[in-house]
Structure formats: structure tokens, C-alpha cells
Design a protein around this motif. Structure first.
Motif, PDB file in Angstrom:
ATOM      1  N   LEU A   1     -31.491  27.781 -34.336  1.00 41.25           N
ATOM      2  CA  LEU A   1     -30.203  28.262 -33.848  1.00 41.25           C
ATOM      3  C   LEU A   1     -29.893  27.673 -32.472  1.00 41.25           C
ATOM      4  O   LEU A   1     -28.740  27.433 -32.120  1.00 41.25           O
ATOM      5  N   LEU A   2     -30.946  27.436 -31.694  1.00 39.04           N
ATOM      6  CA  LEU A   2     -30.760  26.974 -30.318  1.00 39.04           C
ATOM      7  C   LEU A   2     -30.444  25.473 -30.245  1.00 39.04           C
ATOM      8  O   LEU A   2     -29.655  25.028 -29.413  1.00 39.04           O
ATOM      9  N   ILE A   3     -31.070  24.688 -31.142  1.00 40.35           N
ATOM     10  CA  ILE A   3     -31.033  23.218 -31.023  1.00 40.35           C
ATOM     11  C   ILE A   3     -29.609  22.642 -30.939  1.00 40.35           C
ATOM     12  O   ILE A   3     -29.343  21.806 -30.080  1.00 40.35           O
ATOM     13  N   PRO A   4     -28.650  23.068 -31.805  1.00 42.69           N
ATOM     14  CA  PRO A   4     -27.328  22.416 -31.749  1.00 42.69           C
ATOM     15  C   PRO A   4     -26.654  22.549 -30.371  1.00 42.69           C
ATOM     16  O   PRO A   4     -25.799  21.749 -30.022  1.00 42.69           O
ATOM     17  N   TYR A   5     -27.022  23.587 -29.603  1.00 38.64           N
ATOM     18  CA  TYR A   5     -26.339  23.836 -28.333  1.00 38.64           C
ATOM     19  C   TYR A   5     -27.234  23.551 -27.133  1.00 38.64           C
ATOM     20  O   TYR A   5     -26.900  23.864 -26.010  1.00 38.64           O
ATOM     21  N   LEU A   6     -28.378  22.942 -27.419  1.00 39.45           N
ATOM     22  CA  LEU A   6     -29.385  22.748 -26.369  1.00 39.45           C
ATOM     23  C   LEU A   6     -28.836  21.884 -25.231  1.00 39.45           C
ATOM     24  O   LEU A   6     -28.992  22.200 -24.055  1.00 39.45           O
ATOM     25  N   ASP A   7     -28.155  20.800 -25.603  1.00 38.47           N
ATOM     26  CA  ASP A   7     -27.689  19.850 -24.593  1.00 38.47           C
ATOM     27  C   ASP A   7     -26.783  20.544 -23.575  1.00 38.47           C
ATOM     28  O   ASP A   7     -26.957  20.436 -22.365  1.00 38.47           O
ATOM     29  N   ASN A   8     -25.800  21.280 -24.095  1.00 33.09           N
ATOM     30  CA  ASN A   8     -24.852  21.990 -23.238  1.00 33.09           C
ATOM     31  C   ASN A   8     -25.570  23.014 -22.345  1.00 33.09           C
ATOM     32  O   ASN A   8     -25.335  23.089 -21.136  1.00 33.09           O
ATOM     33  N   LEU A   9     -26.450  23.751 -22.978  1.00 32.11           N
ATOM     34  CA  LEU A   9     -27.172  24.824 -22.282  1.00 32.11           C
ATOM     35  C   LEU A   9     -28.031  24.251 -21.152  1.00 32.11           C
ATOM     36  O   LEU A   9     -28.018  24.726 -20.023  1.00 32.11           O
ATOM     37  N   VAL A  10     -28.760  23.183 -21.467  1.00 31.79           N
ATOM     38  CA  VAL A  10     -29.684  22.591 -20.493  1.00 31.79           C
ATOM     39  C   VAL A  10     -28.910  22.004 -19.309  1.00 31.79           C
ATOM     40  O   VAL A  10     -29.317  22.148 -18.160  1.00 31.79           O
ATOM     41  N   LYS A  11     -27.751  21.374 -19.594  1.00 30.17           N
ATOM     42  CA  LYS A  11     -26.963  20.788 -18.492  1.00 30.17           C
ATOM     43  C   LYS A  11     -26.450  21.873 -17.550  1.00 30.17           C
ATOM     44  O   LYS A  11     -26.442  21.702 -16.336  1.00 30.17           O
ATOM     45  N   HIS A  12     -25.995  22.999 -18.129  1.00 27.40           N
ATOM     46  CA  HIS A  12     -25.574  24.123 -17.277  1.00 27.40           C
ATOM     47  C   HIS A  12     -26.736  24.622 -16.432  1.00 27.40           C
ATOM     48  O   HIS A  12     -26.590  24.882 -15.238  1.00 27.40           O
ATOM     49  N   LEU A  13     -27.882  24.778 -17.062  1.00 30.28           N
ATOM     50  CA  LEU A  13     -29.052  25.270 -16.320  1.00 30.28           C
ATOM     51  C   LEU A  13     -29.416  24.317 -15.185  1.00 30.28           C
ATOM     52  O   LEU A  13     -29.753  24.740 -14.085  1.00 30.28           O
ATOM     53  N   HIS A  14     -29.337  23.012 -15.485  1.00 35.41           N
ATOM     54  CA  HIS A  14     -29.712  22.036 -14.460  1.00 35.41           C
ATOM     55  C   HIS A  14     -28.752  22.091 -13.277  1.00 35.41           C
ATOM     56  O   HIS A  14     -29.171  22.149 -12.116  1.00 35.41           O
ATOM     57  N   SER A  15     -27.423  22.094 -13.569  1.00 37.77           N
ATOM     58  CA  SER A  15     -26.467  22.103 -12.452  1.00 37.77           C
ATOM     59  C   SER A  15     -26.612  23.394 -11.646  1.00 37.77           C
ATOM     60  O   SER A  15     -26.528  23.390 -10.423  1.00 37.77           O
ATOM     61  N   THR A  16     -26.868  24.518 -12.356  1.00 36.92           N
ATOM     62  CA  THR A  16     -27.058  25.788 -11.640  1.00 36.92           C
ATOM     63  C   THR A  16     -28.307  25.723 -10.770  1.00 36.92           C
ATOM     64  O   THR A  16     -28.303  26.177  -9.623  1.00 36.92           O
ATOM     65  N   MET A  17     -29.373  25.129 -11.307  1.00 35.26           N
ATOM     66  CA  MET A  17     -30.616  25.040 -10.535  1.00 35.26           C
ATOM     67  C   MET A  17     -30.394  24.236  -9.248  1.00 35.26           C
ATOM     68  O   MET A  17     -30.850  24.616  -8.167  1.00 35.26           O
ATOM     69  N   VAL A  18     -29.665  23.124  -9.371  1.00 34.45           N
ATOM     70  CA  VAL A  18     -29.419  22.276  -8.194  1.00 34.45           C
ATOM     71  C   VAL A  18     -28.646  23.053  -7.130  1.00 34.45           C
ATOM     72  O   VAL A  18     -29.000  23.046  -5.946  1.00 34.45           O
ATOM     73  N   ILE A  19     -27.593  23.770  -7.562  1.00 39.52           N
ATOM     74  CA  ILE A  19     -26.783  24.558  -6.609  1.00 39.52           C
ATOM     75  C   ILE A  19     -27.647  25.627  -5.954  1.00 39.52           C
ATOM     76  O   ILE A  19     -27.628  25.828  -4.737  1.00 39.52           O
ATOM     77  N   LYS A  20     -28.436  26.329  -6.758  1.00 36.86           N
ATOM     78  CA  LYS A  20     -29.234  27.450  -6.227  1.00 36.86           C
ATOM     79  C   LYS A  20     -30.356  26.963  -5.318  1.00 36.86           C
ATOM     80  O   LYS A  20     -30.770  27.665  -4.405  1.00 36.86           O
ATOM     81  N   LEU A  21     -30.850  25.749  -5.595  1.00 35.51           N
ATOM     82  CA  LEU A  21     -31.888  25.184  -4.726  1.00 35.51           C
ATOM     83  C   LEU A  21     -31.275  24.899  -3.345  1.00 35.51           C
ATOM     84  O   LEU A  21     -31.888  25.165  -2.312  1.00 35.51           O
ATOM     85  N   GLN A  22     -30.032  24.375  -3.357  1.00 39.79           N
ATOM     86  CA  GLN A  22     -29.316  24.151  -2.084  1.00 39.79           C
ATOM     87  C   GLN A  22     -29.127  25.473  -1.346  1.00 39.79           C
ATOM     88  O   GLN A  22     -29.336  25.567  -0.142  1.00 39.79           O
ATOM     89  N   GLU A  23     -28.703  26.512  -2.102  1.00 42.33           N
ATOM     90  CA  GLU A  23     -28.465  27.823  -1.482  1.00 42.33           C
ATOM     91  C   GLU A  23     -29.751  28.369  -0.863  1.00 42.33           C
ATOM     92  O   GLU A  23     -29.732  29.004   0.186  1.00 42.33           O
ATOM     93  N   LEU A  24     -30.877  28.134  -1.542  1.00 41.63           N
ATOM     94  CA  LEU A  24     -32.163  28.608  -1.009  1.00 41.63           C
ATOM     95  C   LEU A  24     -32.434  27.937   0.340  1.00 41.63           C
ATOM     96  O   LEU A  24     -32.823  28.575   1.319  1.00 41.63           O
ATOM     97  N   ILE A  25     -32.207  26.609   0.383  1.00 39.94           N
ATOM     98  CA  ILE A  25     -32.494  25.854   1.615  1.00 39.94           C
ATOM     99  C   ILE A  25     -31.539  26.283   2.732  1.00 39.94           C
ATOM    100  O   ILE A  25     -31.943  26.488   3.871  1.00 39.94           O
ATOM    101  N   GLN A  26     -30.226  26.476   2.374  1.00 40.18           N
ATOM    102  CA  GLN A  26     -29.233  26.765   3.424  1.00 40.18           C
ATOM    103  C   GLN A  26     -29.206  28.233   3.820  1.00 40.18           C
ATOM    104  O   GLN A  26     -29.158  28.573   4.989  1.00 40.18           O
ATOM    105  N   LYS A  27     -29.251  29.150   2.795  1.00 44.32           N
ATOM    106  CA  LYS A  27     -29.045  30.572   3.107  1.00 44.32           C
ATOM    107  C   LYS A  27     -30.284  31.428   2.861  1.00 44.32           C
ATOM    108  O   LYS A  27     -30.304  32.613   3.185  1.00 44.32           O
TER     109      LYS A  27
END
Length: 782
Positions: A157-183
Motif C-alpha cells: 500500500l505504501l510503495i506507490p506513494y513512497l516517492d512523494n512521501l519521502v520527498k516531503h519528509l526530506h524537505s521537512t527534515m532539512v527545514i527542521k534541522l535549520q530550525e534546530l541550529i537557529q532556534k
């Protein structure tokens, strides 16, 4: 507002009526509910789920109905809601999950979220856009819901949407990593890291393309998140990296394995400086075990570093105390203690802090023994000394203590396997250290899940140690315990029948009686496991000891007993025939009739046990069993030729019947007309569900071909294309392991035909493309 409150009140009454035992009231309520418009249903149901003051059963009913509504009518209802309402529903559900205190209710709400997420993935692939907007707290809830969803979500069930899901997770991780460093905000990042781990764990090898996207950032977190307040983030990131490694496999992970090992080792060498309640410890311990699974034998070199802290954690001794009521009142606020009331104003308490880590550490020791085998031999002595006393580690029914006892039981046969390389004397010493404790634990263990694990391990230990591993005292004690377990099995069945006659008996009672029944049957399977290992190790000389259990086993196979009893009773007699013949025939009066009558039983499981019994009778039983093989043949054929013989629930029983017919022809050829039966038997091949029986049938087929049997080969070898078809199908269904000698025999049959050009072409041309590929594969590997 008052009108809305009135409507909601009416809806609560309606939910109450849906649970009403009176049929007429309930039917009326169901009709009323069906007529409420979908949008209103969603609002009312969500309000009921959210209302912590409402009756528990009403809230549970509302949760079940909301999940059903999203499951059955998603397309009709959800798209008609405004985007604001859709967003509000998501946020609301995520908040309810976090606020809910009842675990059964929280599970039901997670089910609603998972159902909603599934449908959103299916319709818009927007599962992850909404949750990561809004404030930190809601974002963290959103990530938590995603974790709940991916943990339960099937891979397909997960595989067809994996690409979309993983890209969202990655962009969120990058933003949150910045937030950790700054705030310095870290809450959402912790949850995102766990979400990534959960997705990788479900996606397995499909995560390989995204590996390089995440690993550099995750390694960066582990290297740099060294401050005390970031310990949990660092622990979760270590967990995430090891889960990704396990998902993508050794080949892909090897490029980073040594970096990751160095990071882990660095944390490990600072272990002595970590405080006892440091959250990194349990994450580290689990990560090491995953690294062991990934690296296999190459992990052995790290054991000297890993084992010290692991043994220290596994050896944690919980604090215990005997308290009177006054002391209890002073302590009850401290949630790190659990108490059992002993009466007389006294309670016994155990401090649960550290138990989670202890349980995890014990499970990891099991993992090392299983993965490293003889590579773990240097540690077997200290681990066995730790584990054996833990078989008695009980207090109340605490889940952590249960995990410790299960790990202790599981470790025993694995430690024996590890110790084998030191020779028989060392092995015997180790077995003597654990044997008494295992037998005693079978007699005293209060939890049925742990008990079944201990019994299973004991059976495995006997298989490792073989003939001579039990002395007379052991046999006497074991006989008494098994007798008691069987007697208890019958008594529990009677008690359940009495409860079914009780005036309070209803569906809920039946459900809990079914659970008890399942658990009882599971223990019965373990009694069968132990007897199997005793018979296969000791053979016929153990029969006099078995006689004390004989009346109870005979009782199991009486026609009026439930099918699981008859199945396992027959399995025990199958073992008696297989391992204790020809002496087994002196008990034939007890089991032969029931066994033959069970070949055509209504239950597939009973049919399978009976058919297997006929097969071993032919193979091992000796001459006395000959007439019974003759009698069994038409019954076996009747099962094989029935219309639904190959359905999913029947196929294993049918294949055991086919195999039994083959064994009768091979081992008792004078009890049947082989020439008449053989063509039929060939038409039933190949077997591919029951791998053990498939090997028997293929071996017999090779015997017949190698001896140029005219019936099998046909006039002028006309049956060869059919034989090729059988062999190819067997290969496609992986009916035979490639390392089995039978594989080589089958390949040789093919090679002999290969030398006679025309015949080979004729045989190959009648196969499908898949079958031709299977033939080529078989020739390549064997």
C-alpha cells in the motif's frame, strides 16, 4: 447553539441505542443512523470521540463508526467537506490521539487516522502536506500519526506513494534541522527522524534510491547533537540510521558501515559517562543488534566493545520493597514503582525504572547468539549464567518482566548451538546448568505466552543435545508436568462449556472464551513439540515412559473432541510411528482406527495429520502396518479427487495425501497395485505448498525415472514432456531448496534428455516461457 447541543444529545442517545441488547430498539437505531447525512455523521461522531466525559462504550462505538464511514463511504463524504473542515478534522484527530489516556481508545483513534491517511494517499497523495503546517505541537502530532500509520501500513500500500512521501519528509527534515541550529527547537525533528525510520522499515529494499538523500544529514546529527538536551534526538537518529541500514541491506549500507560503527563506538566508549537514565542507552543497544544483523559474521570484531555495557544493562537488578499502607500512600505518586497487594495492609513493590533497558538488552543478547553462532562462543558462559536465573524473574504480570523471561527462554537453545564448537564436554556442562531450571519453569510459569516459549525452547534444546540428555529424575519430573498440562487442558475445556450455559453468556464472553481456548491449544502444540523432540532423540526406548500419558493422548483423538485436539493428538501418534517403530504397533489398537477415519475428516488440519500418519506408517512402520496401508489408499484418493482439494485451506492436507500414496508405493509396494496407481499419482504432481513432502515425491519420481520405469516414461518416452512440466513447476514454486541433493538428481534427468537432441527440443517446446526459464535455472545451479 442550543439546537446543536440538543442534536448532539440526541445523537448520544442514538449511539446508546445502537448498543442496546433489545433487537427492536437496536434495529430502529440502525435505521435512524443510516438516514443521517454523511457530513453530519462526521461532525457528530468526531464530537462524540472527542468528548472525554461521554460514556466509554459510546465513545468506542463512535470511533468504530467513524472509521467504518471513512472506509466505506470516503469518496461520497470527505470531498464534500470544505478544505477548512478537512484541515480541522485532521488537526482534531491528531490532538485527540495525544490527549487520550485510555490505550484501547487511543488505538481506535489511531485506526481512524490510518484509515483517513490511507484514503488521502489513494485519492490525492497529500498525506503529508497538511500535517506539517501549523504550530510545532500540531506538527509533532502529525508526524506521530504518520508513524502510527506507516507502522501498520502494508508495504504494497505504501510503495506507490513512497516517492512523494519521502520527498516531503526530506524537505521537512532539512527545514527542521535549520530550525534546530537557529532556534533550538527539536520536538518536530525528533518525530520526523522516527517517521523516516518507520517508512524505511516498511519500504525495505524499495528505500534504496532514497538512501543517499538522508544518510549524510542523519550522520551529521549523530556527530553534532552532543548536548544533554539533544540526547533523545541523537538516540532516535542512531535508531533511524540502523533501521535504514537493515532496510536497504548490506551491499548498499557498506559504504557507510565503518563510519557509523565509529560513531557508535565513540558513543560506546563514553558509555561509562552516560547517566543510567540516558535515553541513548536503549537506542544504542538496539542499534548494535541491527548492525549485527546487517554485518553478520563481520560484527564479531566489535563484541569486546559492545558486550560490557550490554551485560551491565542486562544485569540490572530492580529495587524491591515490602511496604505497609502508610508507606504506600507516601510513594503512590512515584510512577516508577509497581505494587501488588499482599493483604493484611501490606504491599510488595518493584521499581520499574531500568527494566525497559534490561528487557531490550536481554533481547539483544538473543539476537547476537542467533546471528553470530560459534562467533559468540566466548560469551556463552557469562550469558547462560545471567539468563538461567531470569527464567524465574516474575512479579505480577508486568510486561517488561515477561519480555525478560521470553528472552531468557529463547536464548537457551541458541547458546547451546554457539557452544557446540567447544566440544561435547563443554556443551554438556552448559546443558546441565540450564536443564533443571527449564523443566521447573515449565511447571511454574504463570503466563501462557512465556510458558509456550519456554516449552518450545526446551524442545529445541533436546533436539540439539539428543539421546542421553535427560536422566531418570528429569523424565519423572517432565512426565508429571506434561500429564498435569494435559489434564488442565481438558478441565479448562469443561469449565468453558459450563460458562457457555451461564445466564450472563453473550458474544463478549464467547470472545474471551475463544481467546482462552486459543491459548490452551497453543500450549497443547508445545506439549506435542516436546514429545516430538523426545521421540526423535530417544526412539523406542522412551515408550514405557510415554505410557503414563497414553490415556490422555487417546482422549485427545476421540471423535467428539474439538478438531485442534484431534489434530495434535494424531500428530503425537504420527511421531510415535515415525520414531518408535516397529515397537509402535503395540499401541495400534488405540490410534489406528481414529487415524484411518480421520483421513476424510471435515477439518483440513485433521486430514493432514492423518495423511502424514499413513505416510510414516508406510515408510517406517514395518510389516504389521501393511494391511492398513491397503485400507488407507482409497480414502486418500477420495480426498485428492474431491472438487475443492486444491483450495487454499485444503491444499496442504491434499498434498500430504498425495505424498502418502507415493510413500505406500515406494515402501510398501506389495500392499497396493502400483501399476494401476502410478499414472494417477503422476497426474497429481507437483506438490509445492508442503516443501517437506515435495522433496519425498520428487525423490520417488527420480527413483522411477532412473530405473527407467515404463509407466512413468510412457511408450517411446511420450511422458517426458509431462515430466519436464512437473520439474519446471516445482522449480517455479521453489518446492525444493537448491542445496537439497534432490535438485541435482532432477537436473541430471534433464541433462540426460539434453544429449538426445530431438527429444529435448520436443520437451522444451511444450513448456511456457516461465517454465523454460525455470529449467535453464535448474541446469545452471545444479
Amino acid at each position: 447553539m442550543a439546537a446543536a447541543a440538543q442534536e448532539q444529545h440526541q445523537f448520544y442517545l442514538l449511539l446508546g441505542n445502537l448498543l442496546n441488547p433489545d433487537n427492536a430498539v437496536r434495529k430502529q437505531a440502525e435505521e435512524t443512523y443510516e438516514n443521517i447525512p454523511g457530513q453530519s455523521k462526521v461532525t457528530f461522531l468526531l464530537q462524540a470521540v472527542r468528548n472525554a466525559a461521554a460514556a466509554e462504550e459510546v465513545r468506542q462505538m463512535a470511533a468504530v463508526l467513524l472509521r467504518r464511514l471513512l472506509s466505506a463511504s470516503f469518496e461520497e463524504v470527505y470531498p464534500t467537506l470544505s478544505p477548512d473542515v478537512q484541515t480541522a478534522i485532521k488537526s482534531e484527530l491528531l490532538l485527540i490521539i495525544q490527549m487520550e489516556t485510555q490505550s484501547s481508545m487511543r488505538k481506535k483513534i489511531c485506526d481512524i487516522v490510518a484509515e483517513l491517511a490511507r484514503n488521502l494517499i489513494g485519492s490525492t497523495m497529500q498525506v503529508n502536506n497538511t500535517p506539517y503546517q501549523g504550530n510545532q505541537r500540531v506538527q509533532a502530532h502529525a508526524a506521530a500519526a504518520l508513524i502510527n500509520f506507516t507502522e501498520d501500513c502494508p508495504k504494497s500500500l505504501l510503495i506507490p506513494y513512497l516517492d512523494n512521501l519521502v520527498k516531503h519528509l526530506h524537505s521537512t527534515m532539512v527545514i527542521k534541522l535549520q530550525e534546530l541550529i537557529q532556534k533550538g527547537t527539536k520536538l518536530v525533528l525528533e518525530q520526523v527522524v522516527t517517521s523516516i525510520a518507520s517508512v524505511a522499515d516498511t519500504a525495505e529494499e524499495k528505500f534504496v534510491p532514497y538512501y543517499d538523500l538522508f544518510i549524510p544529514s542523519l550522520k551529521h546529527i549523530v556527530e553534532n547533537a552532543v548536548q544533554k538536551e539533544l540526547r533523545l534526538l541523537r538516540g532516535k537518529t542512531i535508531e533511524c540510521i540502523s533501521l535504514i541500514g537493515l532496510a536497504v541491506g548490506k551491499e548498499k549500507f557498506m559504504q557507510d558501515a565503518s563510519d557509523v560503527m565509529q560513531l557508535l563506538l565513540k558513543t560506546q566508549t563514553d558509555f561509562s559517562e552516560l547517566e543510567d537514565d540516558d535515553p541513548q542507552i536503549s537506542y544504542m543497544i538496539s542499534a548494535w543488534a541491527r548492525m549485527c544483523k546487517i554485518l553478520g559474521k563481520e560484527f564479531q570484531q566489535y563484541l569486546p566493545v559492545v558486550m560490557g555495557p550490554l551485560m551491565k544493562t542486562a544485569s540490572i537488578k530492580p529495587e524491591v520493597a515490602l511496604l505497609d499502607t502508610q508507606d504506600m500512600e507516601n510513594m503512590s505518586d512515584d510512577d516508577a514503582w509497581e505494587f501488588v497487594n499482599l493483604g493484611d495492609q501490606q504491599s510488595f513493590g518493584i521499581k520499574t525504572a531500568g527494566l525497559e533497558e534490561k528487557a531490550t538488552a536481554c533481547q539483544m543478547l538473543v539476537c547476537y547468539a542467533k546471528e553470530l553462532k560459534e562467533g559468540f562462543v566466548d560469551y556463552t558462559e557469562q550469558v547462560v549464567k545471567l539468563m538461567v536465573p531470569l527464567l524465574k524473574f516474575y512479579f505480577h504480570d508486568d510486561i517488561l518482566l515477561i519480555r525478560v523471561r521470553v528472552a531468557a527462554a529463547e536464548s537457551m537453545p541458541l547458546l547451546l548451538e554457539c557452544a557446540r564448537v567447544r566440544g561435547p564436554e563443554y556443551l554438556t556442562q552448559m546443558w546441565h546448568f540450564m536443564c533443571d531450571a527449564l523443566i521447573k519453569a515449565i511447571g511454574t510459569e504463570p503466563d501462557s505466552d512465556v510458558l509456550s516459549e519456554i516449552m518450545h525452547s526446551f524442545a529445541k534444546c533436546i533436539e540439539v543435545m539428543g539421546d542421553g540428555c535427560l536422566n531418570n529424575e528429569h523424565f519423572e519430573e517432565l512426565g508429571g508436568i506434561l500429564k498435569a498440562k494435559l489434564e488442565e487442558h481438558f478441565k479448562n475445556q469443561e469449565l468453558r462449556q459450563v460458562k457457555r450455559q451461564d445466564e450472563d453468556y453473550d458474544e463478549q464472553v464467547e470472545e474471551s472464551l475463544q481467546d482462552e481456548d486459543d491459548s490452551d491449544v497453543y500450549i497443547l502444540t508445545k506439549v506435542s513439540d516436546i514429545l516430538h523432540s523426545v521421540f526423535s532423540s530417544y526412539k523406542g526406548k522412551v515408550l514405557p515412559w510415554f505410557e503414563q500419558l497414553l490415556p490422555l493422548i487417546v482422549n485427545l483423538i476421540c471423535p467428539h473432541r474439538p478438531w485442534p485436539d484431534r489434530q495434535w493428538g494424531l500428530c503425537i501418534f504420527d511421531d510415535v510411528v515415525e520414531h518408535c517403530s516397529p515397537s509402535s504397533f503395540k499401541y495400534a489398537e488405540y490410534f489406528l482406527r481414529p487415524m484411518l477415519q480421520s483421513i476424510c475428516d471435515n477439518s483440513a488440519e485433521v486430514r493432514q495429520a492423518a495423511a502424514y500418519g499413513v505416510g510414516v506408517m508406510a515408510q517406517f512402520g514395518g510389516d504389521s502396518y501393511r494391511p492398513f496401508c491397503t485400507e488407507a489408499l482409497p480414502l486418500l484418493v477420495r480426498v485428492i479427487q474431491s472438487a475443492d482439494a486444491k483450495t487454499k485451506e485444503n491444499v496442504n492436507a491434499t498434498e500430504n495425501c498425495i505424498s502418502a500414496v507415493g510413500k505406500i508405493m515406494k515402501f510398501k509396494p506389495d500392499s497396493v497395485n502400483v501399476e494401476e496407481v502410478l499414472p494417477h499419482w503422476l497426474s497429481w504432481l507437483p506438490l509445492h505448498e508442503d516443501k517437506e513432502e515435495a522433496v519425498h515425491t520428487f525423490n520417488y519420481l527420480c527413483d522411477l525415472i532412473e530405473s527407467n520405469n515404463p509407466i512413468v516414461l510412457g511408450p517411446n518416452n511420450t511422458n517426458l514432456p509431462r515430466i519436464f512440466n512437473i520439474i519446471a513447476e516445482g522449480e517455479i514454486h521453489e518446492a525444493i531448496k537448491h542445496e537439497d541433493p534432490c535438485t541435482k538428481r532432477l537436473a541430471n534427468v534433464l541433462r540426460q534428455v539434453q544429449t538426445s537432441g530431438g527429444l529435448w527440443t520436443e520437451c522444451i517446446s511444450q513448456l511456457s516461457a516461465d517454465q523454460q526459464a525455470a529449467v535453464q535455472e535448474l541446469l545452471r545451479i545444479a
